[in-house]
Structure formats: C-alpha cells, structure tokens
Design an enzyme around this catalytic site. Structure first.
Site, PDB file in Angstrom:
ATOM      1  CG  ASP A 187      -2.282  -4.147   6.951  1.00  0.00           C
ATOM      2  OD1 ASP A 187      -1.326  -4.541   6.256  1.00  0.00           O
ATOM      3  OD2 ASP A 187      -2.889  -3.072   6.713  1.00  0.00           O
ATOM      4  N   GLY A 198       0.011  -4.800   0.973  1.00  0.00           N
ATOM      5  CA  GLY A 198      -1.274  -4.627   0.286  1.00  0.00           C
ATOM      6  C   GLY A 198      -1.423  -5.469  -0.961  1.00  0.00           C
ATOM      7  N   GLY A 251       0.833  -1.199   0.000  1.00  0.00           N
ATOM      8  CA  GLY A 251       0.000   0.000   0.000  1.00  0.00           C
ATOM      9  C   GLY A 251       0.870   1.252   0.000  1.00  0.00           C
ATOM     10  CD  GLU A 270       3.166  -5.651   6.320  1.00  0.00           C
ATOM     11  OE1 GLU A 270       2.550  -5.624   5.244  1.00  0.00           O
ATOM     12  OE2 GLU A 270       3.750  -6.680   6.734  1.00  0.00           O
TER      13      GLU A 270
END
Length: 386
Positions: free
Chosen positions: A177, A146, A98, A169
C-alpha cells in the site's frame, strides 16, 4: 541472532524468510511516549523530521503520523522553511513499516484505529507527494512498507550501502500500500510487479539502480551531507539537487557492480507480464529455470488473496493518479481489515511466530473474481477524500 547474521545465513533469493525476520520486529509492543516517537525540529533553513523508535526499527505509529502531517503543512506554508528532511535514528532502519500489529488488534476489535490509521497515513503520503517544498528522505537502513510511504513520494530519496528496501505485504495477507499501486508499476519493465508479489529485497546501490532512490551516498558521509543541506542559504530546488549530486558523484561503493536483478530482467519482464496470477504461476512453471523455481517457491507461500488483489492493484494503478491509487488502496485496506488473511498473517509472523499462516482461501483457484471485486468496491461516504 542479529539481523546481519540472519541475512548472511540466508540465500540470496530467499526473500520470504528474510522478510519474516524483519516483520518479527514489528511485534515488539514496548511503547515510548508519543511525543518522543518522532522529533520535529527547525534547523537552519530546514524542517527536520526524525523517526525516533530505534529499538522498534522506527516503525510508524498512528501518533507519529498525526504529528508529522500538521507540522509538514506548517513548514510548507512557512516562508523561512525552504527544505524538509526526514530521517531515522539508530542506524539500523529508516523505517521498517507501519505498526501493523496494533492495526490488526484494533481491526479485530472493530476499533476505529484500523480506519483512521490507513486514512491518515495515506493523507500524509499524498501530502508528501504534493509538498511544495523540496523533501529529502535519507533512507539509510531498513526501509519497508510505511517507511517507503513517507519517503518514495518525496522529491529526493537518498540511499546508502546499508539501505534495505522491500514491500513484503503479501507475506502477511496485506498488499503493497502507501501508494505502491502508483510507484511500483512505474519502475522499469515489470520490476515493480516482481517486487510487489515476491517481497524481494533490494539493498544498497540497487535501490538507486531500481529507481526507488534518486541518489546514493556513502553512509559515513550522511551527517556531512545533512550539515551541508542545513547550511544552504535560501536554497532553490536546484541548489539542493546540486549538493546531492556532488555527494552522489563522489560515492564509490559498489559503483561498478551490476544491478542484482540485471541478469534476470528479461525473465521478469516476460514472466510477470501476465494479467492473472494463474498465468504468472504457469509462466514460472513452464520456464523452469532456477530463478523461476525460486520465485515460485516464494509466491506459493504468500496469501493467495493478497497476490490477486496486489496484481490488480498494480495493473489498475499503472494508469491512475497517485490520489486515485490511494483512494483505491484505502478501499483495499478496509476490506483486508474485515477479511481473514491479514489478521492470520500478523498472528503467524508477529504474535505466535510459527511462520505457518493458514490462508483462507488456501489456493489461488478458490479466490474468485467476485471475491477480488469486493475488495475494490467503493466505501461510499467512507471513501478516502484527498
């Protein structure tokens, strides 16, 4: 220095430094027209999603998420669309993650984007998982963060020898996530816990051997595979699976090569089975093997807060549904936006590029149970609703 050169120069297990090379690409802030960032086309029997930011490794923006979701829903309802394919342009990346720099900047300015991006991204992840049409992700090249979210929850994930998977991350003060709390603890043994805490990269056929990809295809055959899928007449899920299986069976690249972590799986399963980060660290210290020492070195560079919330995220996620996990992860994302480490990680890796984040707290012992509990607290009416 090109990515391939960087990877060649770094050691096999030095995932931390390699992760930073990838994350630096997220810092580029050149903006293309929102409509051109993702192409949504009907071809043959399929709806085709093409992530189209090749110079930025197809990193996922808020605009891209907002375009993909309604089109996915339309195709799901359309009787003429029998298959959905997602792929990236440029050859280097499927999707490197992302656009975390934009999210961090918005979070620091208290802009709504930091709420909306995660909310809409997780809603899209859930829509992919529940999609009633077969969903084929061609995860050729770098697939991280992402990019994993828009592929791993689909029915079919096709890796090539150029695929590079990671959830890096914890190196930027975040957590794995996009449903990482669901799919990572469901990988073999404690592999998912290892990947989540260290950001270790899997490449090529290893992405299939780990269970992240469902099929492996030689990259030179990818265009032909797509053509064969598009040429199917009224395909069932089984017809699509048959085409993928045929290509998978014919692929010979690294066919007999053992899984890169095979020799370490017993250690991973025992060392990463603890319920606390302190115990995992102690396990690694007591083991003392070169593998354990290397992982210790990597983990010690990660955000202590990220490590603790990530471990709990995976432990809790192991018994939750994907929807429950995404609701939990949305709470975590918003707590990270209001905290210190995510913005500091983005600064150190993407903005100033000094690669020396100053984590607060700087030591695992200073991250209390109460601190961790606060990350998991309900957001009340602002909770993610799926």
């Amino acid at each position: 220095m090109g990515l391939s050169e960087v990877w060649r120069l770094t050691s096999k297990f030095n995932s931390f430094r390699r992760t930073h090379i990838i994350l630096q690409h997220l810092a580029m802030s050149k903006h293309t027209n929102a409509a051109e960032e993702v192409l949504l086309e009907r071809k043959g029997c399929a709806g085709v999603i093409t992530l189209n930011r090749p110079k930025l490794l197809n990193t996922l923006t808020f605009n891209m998420v907002r375009q993909i979701y309604p089109q996915l829903k339309k195709w799901e309802q359309d009787p003429e669309t029998l298959l959905i394919i997602i792929k990236g342009t440029g050859g280097k990346a499927f999707c490197a993650g992302g656009d975390v720099r934009a999210v961090s900047e918005a979070g620091k300015a208290n802009k709504k984007l930091s709420q909306d991006f995660f909310r809409d991204e997780y809603i899209l992840n859930n829509a992919i998982a529940s999609c009633r049409k077969p969903y084929v992700a061609l995860i050729h090249g770098i697939t991280m963060g992402g990019g994993v979210g828009v592929s791993v929850h689909g029915q079919f994930r096709v890796a090539t020898e150029k695929t590079v998977f990671a959830m890096p991350e914890t190196a930027i003060g975040l957590f794995p996530d996009v449903g990482g709390g669901y799919f990572l603890p469901r990988l073999q043994g404690k592999l998912g816990y290892f990947l989540a805490l260290t950001g270790f990269k899997l490449k090529g056929r290893d992405v299939h051997k780990a269970g992240i990809a469902t099929h492996f295809v030689d990259s030179e055959k990818l265009d032909t595979l797509e053509e064969d899928l598009l040429a199917l007449k009224s395909p069932s899920k089984e017809n699509i699976a048959d085409v993928l299986e045929t290509y998978h069976a014919k692929s010979k690249i690294d066919q007999d090569k053992p899984f890169i972590l095979e020799e370490h799986m017993d250690k991973i399963n025992s060392l990463f089975s603890a319920n606390t980060m302190e115990q995992i660290i102690e396990n690694l210290q007591q083991d003392g093997s070169s593998f354990a020492v290397e992982q210790l070195k990597i983990i010690n560079k990660m955000s202590p807060t990220s490590l603790k919330i990530t471990l709990r995220q995976l432990i809790e996620g192991s018994s939750k549904t994907l929807q429950e996990v995404l609701t939990m992860e949305y709470r975590l994302s918003q707590a990270c936006m209001g905290g210190h480490d995510f913005h500091e990680g983005v600064r150190a890796v993407l903005i100033d590029k000094d690669q020396s984040p100053k984590w607060k707290p700087a030591d695992l012992k200073e991250v209390t149970d109460e601190d961790v509990n606060n990350y998991f607290k309900s957001l009340g009416s602002n909770d993610l609703k799926l």
